[in-house]
Design an enzyme around this catalytic site. Structure first.
Site: not given
Lengths: 179, 186
Positions: B73, B110
């Protein structure tokens, strides 16, 4: 600067990397074009000049290198930019189009509602090879009820006959350089 | 969602339109995450143009020679900004996408790690660089991009994003590097 001069500079700015992503492939690398602000601007300007009076309402860019060129064109001509993405990248409701690769298949997705019936669309990618990906893109846009006016690429690889493949689907191809 | 700026109290009508053009998709990519979807902003040519203009206005006098955009993006916002500033655009990509010689930076997720790559030779020592992504969350991606650019001797002037997820305190991860955002979301 004339179109011919600009195109010549664009062609010279490209870099060819042999044996990428696998042996035998001469990879056309556009990142060196992006490192030359004048050549990058000329690339985008050539597309803008061609399409600004064509009532294009959607520029659909194919992930990821179509994202490098499509948005600037969309901004200049006042069109929506619609990203066409690999599976599971777009959140929310999508439509999918499967297409065949040399080995196996892949899939392209577009958001439901991004393209509407009556839209006039341009499909943008950095390069067209066999045309498989572009045809999938075209199918997505047409399934949403829009008309694909043209496919625009920086580079065409003529021996892979993408132009002919698009022609058989009724879509013209505009490419700045041939490899 | 409030429309704020990182370091000044400028409010701009354009920011309100940009903020309302962004769509939130719950539970994407996994349950509990409220995904900030900028694709709806790209469908509004005025909001998209205003987004680019706001960045260009901020950076046009800052002698930026490189805009580095994080895949994918960052590729949507970075190039129009680079073109307007007369700067080079340098893509920062997932592994094995860039052909030729690259440098890599590993970073934590994570669960597990990921890697980002940049072309050798794309950025020279001392160049003034702007890093662009659509959104800053934990700041892990931007921190890795900053490291990559500093390893080649570049001067990262600022990171710029459309959206900040303020609760995730991404700014704290970036040390002394400033972040400029158009829209702050909690």
């Amino acid at each position: 600067m004339s179109s011919a001069d600009r195109i010549s500079a664009i062609k010279s700015s490209l870099r060819v990397i042999p044996n990428f992503p696998k042996p035998g492939i001469m990879f056309q690398d556009i990142t060196t074009l992006l490192l030359d602000p004048k050549v990058f601007k000329d690339t985008v300007d050539l597309f803008i000049e061609r399409y600004k009076n064509e009532n294009i309402s959607v520029v659909a860019g194919i992930e990821a290198r179509g994202f490098l060129f499509g948005p600037s064109i969309a901004l200049a001509i006042g069109a929506k930019f619609v990203p066409l993405r690999k599976p599971k990248k777009l959140p929310g409701e999508v439509i999918s189009e499967k297409y065949i690769l040399e080995y196996g298949s892949d899939c392209l997705e577009m958001h439901v509602g991004a393209v509407k019936s009556g839209d006039r669309a341009l499909i943008v990618d950095d390069l067209i090879a066999t045309g498989g990906t572009v045809c999938a893109a075209m199918n997505l846009v047409e399934r949403a009820g829009a008309e694909v006016v043209e496919c625009a690429c920086v580079i065409e690889v003529p021996k892979l006959k993408g132009r002919e493949r698009l022609k058989s689907c009724g879509i013209p191809l505009y490419a700045l350089v041939e490899s | 969602m409030s429309a704020t700026n990182s370091d000044q109290s400028v409010t701009d009508d354009r920011v309100a339109r940009i903020a309302s053009s962004i769509r939130v998709i719950p539970d994407f990519p996994k349950p509990g995450i409220m995904f900030q979807d900028i694709t709806t902003m790209l469908l509004d040519p005025v909001a998209f143009k205003d987004t680019i203009d706001l960045f260009v206005e901020r950076y046009r006098e800052k002698d930026i020679s490189v805009v580095a955009g994080v895949e994918a993006r960052g590729f949507i916002f970075g190039p129009p900004i680079a073109l307007a500033l007369g700067a080079k655009f340098v893509p920062i990509r997932k592994p094995n996408k860039l052909p030729g010689a690259v440098i890599s930076e590993e970073y934590s997720l994570e669960y597990g790690t990921d890697k980002m790559e940049m072309h050798v030779g794309a950025v020279q020592t001392g160049e003034r660089v702007l890093i662009i992504d659509d959104l800053i969350a934990t700041g892990g991606t931007l921190a890795a991009a900053i490291k990559l650019l500093e390893r080649v001797g570049a001067n990262v002037v600022e990171c710029a994003c459309v959206i900040e997820l303020a609760d995730l305190k991404g700014r704290d991860h970036l040390g002394d590097k400033p972040v400029f955002v158009l829209v702050s979301s909690t």
